[in-house]
Design a protein around this motif. Structure first.
Motif, PDB file in Angstrom:
ATOM      1  N   UNK A  69       0.803  -1.232   0.000  1.00 23.61           N
ATOM      2  CA  UNK A  69       0.000   0.000   0.000  1.00 23.61           C
ATOM      3  C   UNK A  69       0.831   1.276   0.000  1.00 23.61           C
ATOM      4  N   UNK A  70       2.130   1.139   0.105  1.00 19.96           N
ATOM      5  CA  UNK A  70       2.957   2.337   0.230  1.00 19.96           C
ATOM      6  C   UNK A  70       4.047   2.345  -0.844  1.00 19.96           C
ATOM      7  N   UNK A  71       5.150   1.693  -0.593  1.00 19.48           N
ATOM      8  CA  UNK A  71       6.300   1.792  -1.490  1.00 19.48           C
ATOM      9  C   UNK A  71       6.115   1.042  -2.801  1.00 19.48           C
ATOM     10  N   UNK A  72       5.478  -0.121  -2.774  1.00 22.83           N
ATOM     11  CA  UNK A  72       5.203  -0.835  -4.020  1.00 22.83           C
ATOM     12  C   UNK A  72       4.245  -0.007  -4.869  1.00 22.83           C
ATOM     13  N   UNK A  86      -6.925  -7.495   2.811  1.00 17.46           N
ATOM     14  CA  UNK A  86      -7.814  -6.562   2.114  1.00 17.46           C
ATOM     15  C   UNK A  86      -7.057  -5.341   1.606  1.00 17.46           C
ATOM     16  N   UNK A  87      -6.128  -4.852   2.399  1.00 13.45           N
ATOM     17  CA  UNK A  87      -5.295  -3.721   1.980  1.00 13.45           C
ATOM     18  C   UNK A  87      -4.511  -4.121   0.732  1.00 13.45           C
ATOM     19  N   UNK A  88      -3.829  -5.256   0.810  1.00 14.28           N
ATOM     20  CA  UNK A  88      -3.014  -5.752  -0.304  1.00 14.28           C
ATOM     21  C   UNK A  88      -3.862  -5.928  -1.567  1.00 14.28           C
ATOM     22  N   UNK A  89      -4.964  -6.645  -1.423  1.00 13.85           N
ATOM     23  CA  UNK A  89      -5.817  -6.910  -2.593  1.00 13.85           C
ATOM     24  C   UNK A  89      -6.368  -5.632  -3.204  1.00 13.85           C
ATOM     25  N   UNK A  90      -6.731  -4.674  -2.374  1.00 11.21           N
ATOM     26  CA  UNK A  90      -7.249  -3.398  -2.881  1.00 11.21           C
ATOM     27  C   UNK A  90      -6.194  -2.656  -3.686  1.00 11.21           C
ATOM     28  N   UNK A  91      -4.979  -2.629  -3.174  1.00  8.47           N
ATOM     29  CA  UNK A  91      -3.926  -1.914  -3.902  1.00  8.47           C
ATOM     30  C   UNK A  91      -3.511  -2.643  -5.170  1.00  8.47           C
ATOM     31  N   UNK A  92      -3.486  -3.959  -5.137  1.00 10.99           N
ATOM     32  CA  UNK A  92      -3.166  -4.710  -6.357  1.00 10.99           C
ATOM     33  C   UNK A  92      -4.259  -4.482  -7.405  1.00 10.99           C
TER      34      UNK A  92
END
Length: 181
Positions: free
Chosen positions: A116-119, A156-162
């Protein structure tokens, strides 16, 4: 088209016992290690990005600490470049763009921490700069966040950003899709 692997911030503070432990850091790092081994085997360029926190009040990636060191699963070789950064965007005030230009790199395979940040920041910047981006979603991870008093689980954070990056900014793939070539 020339391709490089960009490994973002897989550093000790993100692992168990670190100052900013992420969910699934070990698992994501092992996927990143598979990518690293694949790129080494194919003799394709690898760039390691290492964050150092310089702002007052920082709690992790402090200079000259064990926590800021690149995790042992991804130890850089002497012939691999380490890009030092101080901001989420791996291009901001770093040598990353120069390193890509001198290698005539046009396509980036990106993995690392935090989704959610650097990637996210690095992928968006790379895409805006004209690089073709592929994010290896299972070689990235993040942590739980809080918004409006509600905990948002890391998955959920990961999936949302992907999902937000997919299509407009990057192609999303799994590690096995890359290393099975």
């Amino acid at each position: 088209m020339s391709k490089a692997l960009v490994i973002i911030d897989i550093q000790n503070d993100y692992f168990e016992g670190g100052a900013c432990e992420l969910v699934g850091a070990q698992e994501a790092s092992l996927k990143a290690k598979e990518l690293l081994e694949y790129f080494r085997e194919k003799k394709m360029p690898v760039l390691h990005v290492q964050h150092t926190s310089l702002y007052e009040g920082a709690t992790f990636f402090l200079p000259d600490t064990y926590g800021m060191k690149i995790h042992e699963n991804l130890n850089p070789r002497e012939d691999e470049t380490i890009i030092e950064k101080n901001f989420p965007n791996s291009f901001l005030d770093t040598s990353l763009e120069y390193e890509l230009q001198i290698r005539e790199i046009k396509e980036l395979v990106i993995c690392g921490m935090m989704s959610h940040m650097c990637v996210d920041a690095t992928t968006r910047a790379a895409s805006d700069m004209g690089y073709g981006c592929t994010v290896v979603h299972d070689a990235c991870t993040t942590r739980d966040l809080e918004f409006l008093g509600e905990i948002v689980p890391a998955k959920s954070v990961h999936n949302s950003f992907m999902a937000a990056l997919e299509g407009t900014y990057a192609k999303m793939v799994s590690c096995s899709e890359i290393v099975s070539d």
